[in-house]
Design a protein around this motif. Structure first.
Motif, PDB file in Angstrom:
ATOM      1  N   PHE A 154       5.454  11.400  16.859  1.00  0.00           N
ATOM      2  CA  PHE A 154       6.626  10.417  15.779  1.00  0.00           C
ATOM      3  C   PHE A 154       5.295   9.948  14.910  1.00  0.00           C
ATOM      4  CE2 PHE A 154       4.136   7.632  19.301  1.00  0.00           C
ATOM      5  CZ  PHE A 154       3.215   7.522  18.596  1.00  0.00           C
ATOM      6  N   PRO A 155       6.881   9.117  13.828  1.00  0.00           N
ATOM      7  CA  PRO A 155       5.771   9.960  12.048  1.00  0.00           C
ATOM      8  C   PRO A 155       4.194   9.271  12.669  1.00  0.00           C
ATOM      9  CG  PRO A 155       7.998   9.375  11.397  1.00  0.00           C
ATOM     10  CD  PRO A 155       7.450   9.043  13.481  1.00  0.00           C
ATOM     11  N   MET A 156       3.639   9.030  11.297  1.00  0.00           N
ATOM     12  CA  MET A 156       2.006   8.916  11.705  1.00  0.00           C
ATOM     13  C   MET A 156       1.680   8.612   9.637  1.00  0.00           C
ATOM     14  SD  MET A 156       0.295   9.761  15.047  1.00  0.00           S
ATOM     15  CE  MET A 156       0.326   8.960  16.117  1.00  0.00           C
ATOM     16  N   ALA A 157       0.902   7.417   9.206  1.00  0.00           N
ATOM     17  CA  ALA A 157       0.353   7.570   8.656  1.00  0.00           C
ATOM     18  C   ALA A 157      -1.025   7.673   8.698  1.00  0.00           C
ATOM     19  CB  ALA A 157       0.464   6.113   7.375  1.00  0.00           C
ATOM     20  N   MET A 158      -2.033   8.479   7.513  1.00  0.00           N
ATOM     21  CA  MET A 158      -3.194   8.379   7.546  1.00  0.00           C
ATOM     22  C   MET A 158      -4.012   7.221   6.732  1.00  0.00           C
ATOM     23  SD  MET A 158      -3.273  12.356   8.131  1.00  0.00           S
ATOM     24  CE  MET A 158      -1.915  13.304   6.320  1.00  0.00           C
ATOM     25  N   PHE A 214       0.630  -1.120   0.080  1.00  0.00           N
ATOM     26  CA  PHE A 214      -0.178  -0.201   0.459  1.00  0.00           C
ATOM     27  C   PHE A 214       0.645   0.888   0.429  1.00  0.00           C
ATOM     28  CE2 PHE A 214       1.017  -1.389   4.357  1.00  0.00           C
ATOM     29  CZ  PHE A 214       0.622  -0.075   5.214  1.00  0.00           C
ATOM     30  N   THR A 215       0.424   2.338   0.000  1.00  0.00           N
ATOM     31  CA  THR A 215       0.671   3.457  -0.363  1.00  0.00           C
ATOM     32  C   THR A 215      -0.512   4.430   1.122  1.00  0.00           C
ATOM     33  OG1 THR A 215       2.135   3.716  -1.963  1.00  0.00           O
ATOM     34  CG2 THR A 215       1.739   5.765  -1.425  1.00  0.00           C
ATOM     35  N   LEU A 216      -0.152   5.328   1.589  1.00  0.00           N
ATOM     36  CA  LEU A 216      -0.422   6.479   2.424  1.00  0.00           C
ATOM     37  C   LEU A 216       0.251   7.273   2.690  1.00  0.00           C
ATOM     38  CD1 LEU A 216      -1.597   3.695   5.305  1.00  0.00           C
ATOM     39  CD2 LEU A 216      -3.346   4.560   3.304  1.00  0.00           C
ATOM     40  N   PRO A 217      -1.024   8.916   1.947  1.00  0.00           N
ATOM     41  CA  PRO A 217       0.176   9.848   2.863  1.00  0.00           C
ATOM     42  C   PRO A 217       0.671   9.918   4.709  1.00  0.00           C
ATOM     43  CG  PRO A 217      -2.553   9.994   2.526  1.00  0.00           C
ATOM     44  CD  PRO A 217      -1.967   8.440   2.245  1.00  0.00           C
ATOM     45  N   MET A 218       1.719  10.885   4.729  1.00  0.00           N
ATOM     46  CA  MET A 218       2.156  10.342   5.913  1.00  0.00           C
ATOM     47  C   MET A 218       1.721  11.752   7.105  1.00  0.00           C
ATOM     48  SD  MET A 218       4.108   8.217   6.818  1.00  0.00           S
ATOM     49  CE  MET A 218       5.173   8.702   8.035  1.00  0.00           C
ATOM     50  N   TYR A 219       1.443  11.893   8.067  1.00  0.00           N
ATOM     51  CA  TYR A 219       1.033  13.563   8.572  1.00  0.00           C
ATOM     52  C   TYR A 219       1.565  14.433   8.471  1.00  0.00           C
ATOM     53  CZ  TYR A 219      -0.576  16.504  11.912  1.00  0.00           C
ATOM     54  OH  TYR A 219      -0.809  17.765  13.592  1.00  0.00           O
ATOM     55  N   GLY A 220       1.386  15.699   8.019  1.00  0.00           N
ATOM     56  CA  GLY A 220       2.828  15.914   7.981  1.00  0.00           C
ATOM     57  C   GLY A 220       3.277  16.239   7.056  1.00  0.00           C
ATOM     58  N   GLY A 221       3.144  15.278   5.861  1.00  0.00           N
ATOM     59  CA  GLY A 221       3.713  15.969   3.970  1.00  0.00           C
ATOM     60  C   GLY A 221       4.383  14.075   3.889  1.00  0.00           C
ATOM     61  N   GLY A 222       3.977  14.201   3.167  1.00  0.00           N
ATOM     62  CA  GLY A 222       4.759  13.056   1.797  1.00  0.00           C
ATOM     63  C   GLY A 222       4.353  11.489   1.780  1.00  0.00           C
ATOM     64  N   GLU A 223       4.463  10.775   1.520  1.00  0.00           N
ATOM     65  CA  GLU A 223       3.333   8.967   2.282  1.00  0.00           C
ATOM     66  C   GLU A 223       4.283   8.638   2.282  1.00  0.00           C
ATOM     67  OE1 GLU A 223       2.034   9.391  -2.094  1.00  0.00           O
ATOM     68  OE2 GLU A 223       3.740   8.565  -3.196  1.00  0.00           O
ATOM     69  N   VAL A 224       4.041   6.965   2.374  1.00  0.00           N
ATOM     70  CA  VAL A 224       5.261   6.016   2.867  1.00  0.00           C
ATOM     71  C   VAL A 224       4.586   4.631   1.558  1.00  0.00           C
ATOM     72  CG1 VAL A 224       3.414   4.995   4.900  1.00  0.00           C
ATOM     73  CG2 VAL A 224       5.980   4.511   4.690  1.00  0.00           C
ATOM     74  N   THR A 225       5.836   3.362   1.217  1.00  0.00           N
ATOM     75  CA  THR A 225       4.559   2.536   0.832  1.00  0.00           C
ATOM     76  C   THR A 225       5.252   1.368   1.338  1.00  0.00           C
ATOM     77  OG1 THR A 225       4.842   3.864  -1.619  1.00  0.00           O
ATOM     78  CG2 THR A 225       5.370   1.222  -1.753  1.00  0.00           C
ATOM     79  N   LEU A 226       5.071   0.775   1.005  1.00  0.00           N
ATOM     80  CA  LEU A 226       5.397  -0.602   2.879  1.00  0.00           C
ATOM     81  C   LEU A 226       6.709  -0.949   1.862  1.00  0.00           C
ATOM     82  CD1 LEU A 226       4.722  -2.463   4.973  1.00  0.00           C
ATOM     83  CD2 LEU A 226       3.027  -3.904   3.629  1.00  0.00           C
ATOM     84  N   SER A 227       5.967  -1.407   0.049  1.00  0.00           N
ATOM     85  CA  SER A 227       6.777  -2.313  -0.494  1.00  0.00           C
ATOM     86  C   SER A 227       8.492  -1.218  -0.454  1.00  0.00           C
ATOM     87  CB  SER A 227       6.954  -2.630  -1.525  1.00  0.00           C
ATOM     88  OG  SER A 227       6.830  -1.152  -2.803  1.00  0.00           O
ATOM     89  N   LYS A 228       8.832  -0.534  -0.214  1.00  0.00           N
ATOM     90  CA  LYS A 228       9.785   0.484  -0.533  1.00  0.00           C
ATOM     91  C   LYS A 228      10.684   0.334   1.456  1.00  0.00           C
ATOM     92  CE  LYS A 228       9.121   3.978  -3.646  1.00  0.00           C
ATOM     93  NZ  LYS A 228       8.534   5.130  -3.864  1.00  0.00           N
ATOM     94  N   LEU A 229      10.086  -0.716   2.079  1.00  0.00           N
ATOM     95  CA  LEU A 229      10.665  -1.074   3.527  1.00  0.00           C
ATOM     96  C   LEU A 229      11.443  -2.439   3.946  1.00  0.00           C
ATOM     97  CD1 LEU A 229       8.244   1.011   5.652  1.00  0.00           C
ATOM     98  CD2 LEU A 229       9.632   1.573   5.266  1.00  0.00           C
ATOM     99  N   ARG A 230      11.227  -3.056   2.226  1.00  0.00           N
ATOM    100  CA  ARG A 230      11.758  -3.837   2.494  1.00  0.00           C
ATOM    101  C   ARG A 230      13.156  -4.651   2.642  1.00  0.00           C
ATOM    102  NH1 ARG A 230       8.248  -7.704  -1.082  1.00  0.00           N
ATOM    103  NH2 ARG A 230       7.095  -6.826  -0.579  1.00  0.00           N
TER     104      ARG A 230
END
Length: 200
Positions: free
Chosen positions: A143-147, A66-82
């Motif tokens: 700490f960072p949070m996704a939404m 998945f890809t989700l927006p982060m609180y405060g800006g940016g985004e996170v993609t789970l597969s990029k954390l492999r």
């Protein structure tokens, strides 16, 4: 005359006692909306088993990407954390057990595994950015949070229940599912995180 008055007073007293008992029974049997909501979404931790009625995934499954927006800006993609161990944590601002759990993660997880190949990824389920901001200020979370505003990502993993944790290994497989919060279960989860980080 006096006896009739005493009998009337006794009868009134018994009626009042019965009415009071009925009101107390109603208060116990009919929980308020928040309590009912918490019971529906946050079952007891012992009820959580991989692949149970609470989960769409099970231990051993590849974690849905998945890809989700982060609180405060940016985004996170789970597969990029492999290549890193990830603790995916679903929570909500209105959930008391979530607040209990998030209040200990800084010290017991984030600080403990700092500098290691590990990511704590809390995902707010259904909250607005304003609700998250208010909770962060009130609770002191930094700490960072996704939404996950529309709960789309939550729906890939779970059917119901928060807080809901999915521990994901370096290859992207789910190695542990934890539902609900209690200190003993959380301490066990920390041990499994440590073991998973050490496995290469």
């Amino acid at each position: 005359m006096f006896e009739r008055k005493v009998k009337r007073n006794n009868r009134t007293l018994w009626i009042l006692i019965l009415l009071l008992a009925a009101v107390v029974a109603l208060m116990i049997l009919l929980p308020d909306e928040t309590t009912a909501r918490e019971r529906e979404t946050t079952p007891h931790p012992a009820a959580a088993e991989a692949g149970s009625e609470y989960d769409h995934v099970a231990v051993g499954d590849m974690a849905p990407d998945f890809t989700l927006p982060m609180y405060g800006g940016g985004e996170v993609t789970l597969s990029k954390l492999r290549g890193k161990v990830v603790l995916l944590n679903f929570w909500a601002t209105w959930c008391p057990p979530c607040m209990q759990e998030l209040s200990v993660v800084q010290k017991q997880i984030i600080d403990r595994f700092a500098g290691q190949e590990f990511v704590f990824l809390p995902v707010s389920r259904g909250d607005t950015e304003r609700e998250i901001e208010a909770t962060r200020k009130r609770r002191g979370f930094e700490f960072p949070m996704a939404m996950d505003r529309d709960q789309r990502v939550f729906g890939l993993y779970a059917k119901k229940g928060i807080p809901h944790n999915y521990l994901i290994d370096r290859e992207g497989r789910i190695v542990k599912i934890e539902l609900g919060y209690d200190p003993e279960g959380f301490a066990e989860l920390v041990k499994i995180i440590e073991k998973t980080i050490q496995t290469k």
